[in-house]
Scaffold this active site. Structure first.
Site, mmCIF file in Angstrom:
data_model
loop_
_atom_site.group_PDB
_atom_site.id
_atom_site.type_symbol
_atom_site.label_atom_id
_atom_site.label_comp_id
_atom_site.label_asym_id
_atom_site.label_seq_id
_atom_site.Cartn_x
_atom_site.Cartn_y
_atom_site.Cartn_z
ATOM 1 N N GLU A 96 33.163 26.994 31.821
ATOM 2 C CA GLU A 96 32.940 26.814 30.378
ATOM 3 C C GLU A 96 33.375 25.449 29.847
ATOM 4 O O GLU A 96 32.720 24.890 28.972
ATOM 5 C CB GLU A 96 33.707 27.874 29.560
ATOM 6 C CG GLU A 96 34.009 29.166 30.239
ATOM 7 C CD GLU A 96 32.823 30.088 30.349
ATOM 8 O OE1 GLU A 96 32.704 30.748 31.390
ATOM 9 O OE2 GLU A 96 32.022 30.159 29.431
ATOM 10 N N THR A 102 27.742 29.350 40.245
ATOM 11 C CA THR A 102 28.952 28.554 40.131
ATOM 12 C C THR A 102 29.558 28.256 41.496
ATOM 13 O O THR A 102 30.378 27.356 41.618
ATOM 14 C CB THR A 102 29.984 29.314 39.286
ATOM 15 O OG1 THR A 102 30.044 30.660 39.772
ATOM 16 C CG2 THR A 102 29.566 29.358 37.832
ATOM 17 N N GLY A 152 39.603 27.569 36.813
ATOM 18 C CA GLY A 152 38.205 27.868 36.483
ATOM 19 C C GLY A 152 37.553 26.733 35.726
ATOM 20 O O GLY A 152 38.224 25.946 35.054
ATOM 21 N N GLY A 177 23.005 33.106 34.112
ATOM 22 C CA GLY A 177 23.135 34.021 32.991
ATOM 23 C C GLY A 177 23.763 33.365 31.785
ATOM 24 O O GLY A 177 23.296 33.544 30.687
#
Lengths: 733, 175, 335
Positions: free
Chosen positions: A698, A464, A695, A235
């Site tokens: 990005e 991911t 994380g 996405g």
């Protein structure tokens, strides 16, 4: 934390499903009696739909219905509140009125028995438009700025007078073309109504959000809506919040009393399914003779559609990345006749960091200083935007390590000086960064009598590796091997989990899963110490759980499946939740890294290729180094597209999208692959959460495009300030 | 190639197409404007083959027709009379993953997995094609008809080169 | 994709008869262009005649040394054919630079001759396009025309011919065999594609119902080197911004014979005759190549976004000639 599973490379637990064709993406769902929907896009970007010639289409083979403004049921808009999790990508409902605001806006949807019938009918449907003059073209074709956004401003010190006083300064405007997500699986919806209950399969990065938005739009109790998204053909942000096609499909299914599925054709996906908005950014930087930043100003304009005010927050990293007492950001928003933009991987920050990191390169040149040295001289140890220390910052190590592996010390700073045969090498670098966020989250874990463990959470795996890191967490905390851990995600009926976005899913989900594991173990201890149980009368707190078994101080060991079977119980359950806490007042959380890029430039044929990328990225703990590294490598590939290839071409005359396909919108191909060397630092950030993970989705994208642009300057002497850097911009005409 | 009878269909007329899919004889009842990709998915429910662009621009729909990798979105189902079609569902044999599948798992040669069936079908055909050189640059070029927006190309290349060792060692068999 | 009839043909005469010289009937082989455009609603055939079973899948060397290629030979098979690799390396290189492995496995020789432009306004059924809909105008002329042609353009159309294969054939020289209701005829390859002029919808010289059955390549230039250079944004799977195909024979440092054709910059596969004249009997030097490049682009007409193609095409020419000369040296070290 000494770990056995977390932090170790393991194949994806859902890998075999993806490799055999068994993974059930939304597009792969077929249910009995299902109809096919095919939206009809407007062929103008600004005007009014005057007529639709419905009758001939209704007579075509297999056609069941055509929905449009004249017959679409009355629905409610979603409030689109982030706080209430009913945010949508476009608040305007499909077919709400006959105004056309962008090319590809739906004017109708055909529903037919077969896909081919729906497509043929959609193509045959004649629409008459009144096209208005003055369609507003994209930001790159106008000097307009739109309206100021108070919410996006910020400042400290006195940047204006500091700029005036400083001896070395630069002032440039940078632009980024609008980009398309180009996720491989187009937006897709399958909707069915059963006894007043709406069940939606959607390729979604946020099943909970879509559940709540659907409930608002169809005026249903939330529990009457279920949204399912087991596998997502990725996405990159455009599947975070629901789009109008899903509403059209759900309404058609209700009206017809039959399930309806629609998969957007790629053209429509690109026209009306989200994009990264263009940005225009003015950077004014000033430094003293030693390269210490005296003033930073970052004034931006981004674009949005006329039907939804999406704001891409591009300026914020500028307030945090470097030590500088005087800094200010501002932003304007301009409405244009394009499809509605939405978050796209590293939204806002990747655009802002592009402009900032190019400007830093230009400042280094103005100072006659190595660009890496300029970054080092402005290193900060706390977040100047918040006045809080960084929880864990190792950017200096990233600079050192990546520069060493790249061979940066051999760089000759003179433009065009490093040659090899017909080619000139260009070396550039940039800092990479993405904020670390966390959301509240719930999860459920079941220890089951068959010896397996189930973990469930209403989040998603968009590729991911969420299935895998959840399984690793359960395996780590229970000692149960991965092949006996089952993970369920992507259903809104599961305990509420986060969006798969903003690199927050791992940091948000794993603490909740861990809490659920502990709750299930506590429950197991209660069962174990009941009457007629293996540890009857023992203090539950005196029991420990390891390698799938309860053990007492005497060394008595009973596996949980033996225990449950003996107690005639199918399972024990644990509900867990976790949320960010006090640490948010003590620290600022952000990931950092550095990219070093080599380009090869053959000036005699204007050929530019990225040949080498060396990166060091600090994301805290990488729960699965294989999938985490893959994220960064993939982001580099996408960043090459942003830097060199990607641009949504809207015709400025009528604001129509010209390159609405995978052939004319160029993304990085396999043959473009450079040598990539990615290092993930392993510095767990325990202030952030118990696993130390911040994380990774990005950050890898930020800094690639400016590192390329800086390398291009080093090779060619051409400072291209508008992305993408295509051949035509490099040629002297 | 199997000899087969003439096919003739009027617009909108449903005709029977006989073909072999993953080693099994299958029949399709389709009109002439049904594309192989949609027939595999909608009619045979072989949904492993994906649609990413529907115009031969991405490679997600790659299948083998008579052993060659093709874009199933640009082939009519009626043109497949008598043909042998292999999809990702037919890549594994006798319950054993194909060497390319094993290597993709081991090397994490995917993320979202949506382009992956097409990638693997191209890879499996490539490894059987002696005309394509084995060096990395040649493999990258030959694989460029399969776009991966997640950008897992590095691992895809490593997986293919790893699988090559298995295939050439004779432990695997191309589809 | 709308509805259409479909019929297989077993031999050429059956194919031609089935076609019936009907404007709405199309032959289909690889289908990579046709089905793409039918899905876009740009082509709306009433019937397709499938020619894949016709006996046109052979490549054979004729007694006079020419190479005859059947219409349905795929791009992949042609590119890797031993005779093509050995005697027509330019064609092999050009084919392998085009499209993708999968598309080359499907696309056929005759189909590639018939490849349609990638002009986005041609491919958008709702845009103005004289090529698609005569008299409707040309949205590309003042629109997004970065990919468009600078050579052979007219006031009616500036659409680029996209084929790489055809560039090589234009340089090599070839003859098309055409069979239709009126029988068999032959035509020089370079006479087949038409300039847009006032009638861009007339893209080629095929008569109604005619089928390209073979492409026969001229005998190769003896002792020549060859190079096909394709310049584009990304490294693969993209149409050319400019390409140059060069075949050069050099003797004692002088160019004995040169063939040059361009792609990505012209409305048809572009044989650069002026450049060839500039090369003939001149020293094989960069200066000569640059003069040839000037000559090749002297009549180029830029539009708003594609002026860069003029210098880019010159660069492609110079480099392709340089590499072709190197190739000639390597092939004939004694010269």
């Amino acid at each position: 934390m000494d770990t056995q599973v977390i932090g170790h490379r393991t194949p994806r637990v859902d890998g075999e499903n993806k490799l055999t064709g068994r993974a059930d993406y939304t597009t792969d769902w077929y249910v009995e009696d299902m109809l096919h929907g095919y939206p009809v896009p407007a062929s103008i970007a600004h005007g009014t739909l005057e007529a639709l010639d419905i009758e001939p289409v209704l007579a075509m083979p297999g056609v069941v219905a055509v929905y449009h403004h004249g017959n679409f049921p009355r629905l409610y808009r979603s409030p689109s509140s982030q706080a209430h999790q009913d945010q949508v990508s476009e608040v305007r409902l499909p077919f709400e009125d006959e105004r056309i605001h962008y090319d590809g806006q739906y004017v109708a949807m055909v529903v037919a028995e077969r896909y081919e019938q729906a497509r043929a009918a959609a193509q045959a449907l004649q629409a008459r438009y009144r096209q208005d003059d003055g369609a507003r073209p994209g930001l790159l074709y106008t000097r307009e700025d739109g309206r100021p956004l108070e919410s996006e401003g910020g400042s400290r010190g006195d940047p204006e007078s500091a700029y005036e006083r400083a001896p070395v300064k630069i002032d440039h405007v940078y632009g980024i073309a609008p980009e398309s997500h180009m996720q491989m699986e187009m937006h897709a919806t399958l909707a069915q109504w059963r006894d007043g209950r709406l069940i939606v399969h959607e390729s979604s990065q946020g099943v909970i959000y879509q559940q709540k938005a659907m409930a608002r739009i169809f005026d249903l109790p939330e529990e009457q809506v279920e949204v399912i998204s087991h596998y997502i053909g990725s996405g990159f942000g455009n599947k975070l919040f629901m789009w109008p096609h899903a509403v059209a499909v759900a309404a058609a299914a209700r009206e017809l009393g039959r399930p309806v599925k629609a998969v957007l054709p790629r053209q429509q996906d690109m026209e009306s399914g989200g994009n990264r908005p263009a940005s225009r950014q003015r950077l004014r930087l000033a430094a003293d003779e030693q390269g210490r930043l005296q003033s930073m100003r970052h004034d931006s304009t981004t674009e949005t559609s006329f039907v939804h005010p999406y704001v891409d927050s591009v300026g914020s990293p500028t307030l945090s990345l470097y030590a500088c007492d005087n800094a200010a950001i501002s932003q304007h928003l301009l409405e244009v006749n394009h499809g509605t933009p939405c978050p796209m991987r590293a939204p806002g920050e990747v655009s802002g960091i592009y402009a900032l990191e190019c400007a830093m390169d230009e400042l280094a040149i103005a100072l006659d200083m190595d660009p890496l040295e300029l970054r080092r001289r402005n290193y900060n140890h706390e977040d100047p935007a918040k006045g809080l220390p960084w929880s864990s910052k190792h950017l200096d190590t990233c600079y050192d390590s990546a520069a060493r592996r790249f061979g940066w010390e051999r760089r000759d700073s003179a433009v065009g000086s490093m040659t090899e045969g017909d080619e000139i090498l260009g070396w550039g670098m940039a800092t990479s960064s993405w904020f670390a966020g966390r959301q509240p989250c719930m999860a459920r874990v079941e220890l089951r009598a068959d010896g397996t463990v189930l973990a469930a959470c209403g989040t998603q795996d968009i590729g991911t590796g969420t299935y895998t890191v959840v399984a690793q967490t359960v395996a780590e905390l229970t000692g149960v091997p991965l092949d006996r851990v089952e993970v369920r995600l992507g259903e809104s009926s599961l305990p509420a989990g986060p969006l798969s976005g903003g690199s927050m899913a791992t940091a948000t989900t794993l603490p909740a899963v861990a809490a659920a594991v502990r709750a299930a173990i506590d429950e197991l201890k209660e069962v174990a110490t009941d009457e007629d149980a293996p540890f009857t009368g023992a203090d539950p707190d005196g029991l420990t759980f390891r390698d799938g078994a309860l053990v007492d101080a005497q060394g008595k060991r009973v596996t949980f499946d033996e225990l449950l079977t003996g107690q005639k119980l199918g399972s024990v359950n644990g509900d867990g939740q976790a949320a960010p806490g006090d640490e948010q007042q003590q620290y600022s959380f952000r990931s950092f890294g550095a990219h070093f890029v080599e380009v090869r430039w053959d000036p005699a044929i204007t050929r530019l290729r990225v040949s080498r990328v060396v990166s060091s990225i600090d994301i805290g703990r990488a729960v699965n180094p294989a999938t985490a590294r893959n994220q960064v490598e993939g982001a580099i590939v996408m960043g090459m597209g942003m830097g060199l290839f990607e641009k949504l071409d809207y015709d400025p005359r009528d604001a129509r999208l010209i390159n609405n396909n995978y052939s004319d919108y160029i993304v990085t191909s396999h043959a473009d692959m450079p040598d990539i060397d990615v290092e993930l630092l392993d510095n767990p950030d325990y202030a952030f959460n118990e696993f130390g993970a911040r994380g990774v989705g990005e950050i890898g994208l930020t800094g690639i495009a400016p590192a390329i642009a800086n390398a291009v300057y080093h090779a060619t002497g051409k400072r291209i300030r508008e992305l993408p850097i295509t051949i035509d911009k490099l040629l002297d005409i | 190639m199997m000899e087969s009878s003439e096919t003739s269909a009027q617009a909108g007329e449903t005709v029977t197409v006989s073909l072999t899919v993953n080693g099994e004889p299958r029949q399709l009842q389709v009109t002439p404007n049904v594309v192989l990709l949609d027939a595999l998915r909608d009619d045979l429910r072989l949904t492993g083959t994906k649609k990413g662009c529907d115009h031969g621009q991405c490679g997600a729909c790659t299948v083998h027709v008579d052993g060659k990798a093709v874009n199933s979105c640009l082939r009519l189902a009626v043109m497949c009379e008598g043909r042998h079609v292999t999809t990702v569902e037919g890549l594994a044999r006798d319950g054993q993953l194909h060497p390319v599948q094993r290597a993709f798992l081991e090397h994490d040669a995917y993320q979202c997995g949506y382009c992956t069936p097409g990638q693997m079908m191209s890879a499996a055909a490539l490894l059987e094609d002696e005309r394509i050189a084995a060096d990395d640059a040649s493999v990258r070029e030959a694989m460029s008809g399969n776009l991966c927006r997640c950008g897992a190309y590095k691992n895809i290349l490593e997986a293919i080169q790893d699988a090559r060792r298995d295939v050439t060692a004779g432990t695997g068999e191309g589809a | 994709m709308r509805s259409f009839a479909y019929r297989t043909a077993e031999d050429i005469s059956q194919a031609v008869t089935t076609h019936g010289a009907d404007d709405h009937v199309a032959y289909v082989a690889g289908g990579t262009t046709l089905l793409d455009l039918v899905k876009l609603d740009v082509m709306r055939p009433s019937q397709l005649v499938d020619i894949n079973r016709l006996p046109l899948s052979e490549v054979e060397t004729l007694d006079d040394g020419r190479l005859r290629i059947g219409a349905t030979v795929t791009n992949t098979d042609l590119a890797h054919h031993p005779e093509v690799k050995a005697r027509y390396p330019l064609l092999s290189q050009a084919l392998l630079s085009g499209a993708s492995t999968q598309l080359r496995n499907m696309a056929t020789t005759a189909g590639n001759v018939m490849q349609r432009t990638r002009c986005p306004y041609y491919r958008d059924a709702s845009a103005a396009c004289n090529r698609r809909e005569p008299g409707s105008g040309c949205d590309a002329m003042h629109g997004i025309n970065r990919m468009h042609a600078v050579l052979g353009v007219s006031d009616a159309c500036i659409a680029t011919h996209p084929s790489d294969m055809c560039v090589a054939m234009a340089a090599i020289g070839a003859t098309l065999t055409l069979e239709g209701p009126e029988g068999v005829r032959e035509m020089a390859f370079n006479d087949f594609h038409r300039l847009p002029g006032e009638q861009p919808e007339k893209e080629h010289e095929l008569r109604p119902g005619e089928l390209i059955t073979h492409v026969t390549l001229d005998t190769p230039v003896e002792g020549a080197g060859a190079h096909y250079l394709k310049l584009r944004d990304r490294a693969s799977y993209e149409f050319a911004l400019a390409s140059a195909g060069a075949v050069v024979a050099v003797e004692d440092g002088m160019i004995r014979e040169a063939r040059l054709a361009l792609g990505g910059v012209a409305t048809k596969p572009w044989r650069a005759h002026e450049a060839e004249q500039a090369l003939h009997d001149q020293p094989a030097s960069i200066e000569t190549f640059e003069m040839a490049a000037e000559a090749a682009l002297q009549d180029a007409v830029p539009h708003e976004h594609n002026a860069f193609k003029i210098p880019l095409a010159r660069q492609a020419i110079v480099r392709a000639l340089r590499e072709a000369c190197k190739d000639a040296e390597n092939a004939n070290p004694q010269r």
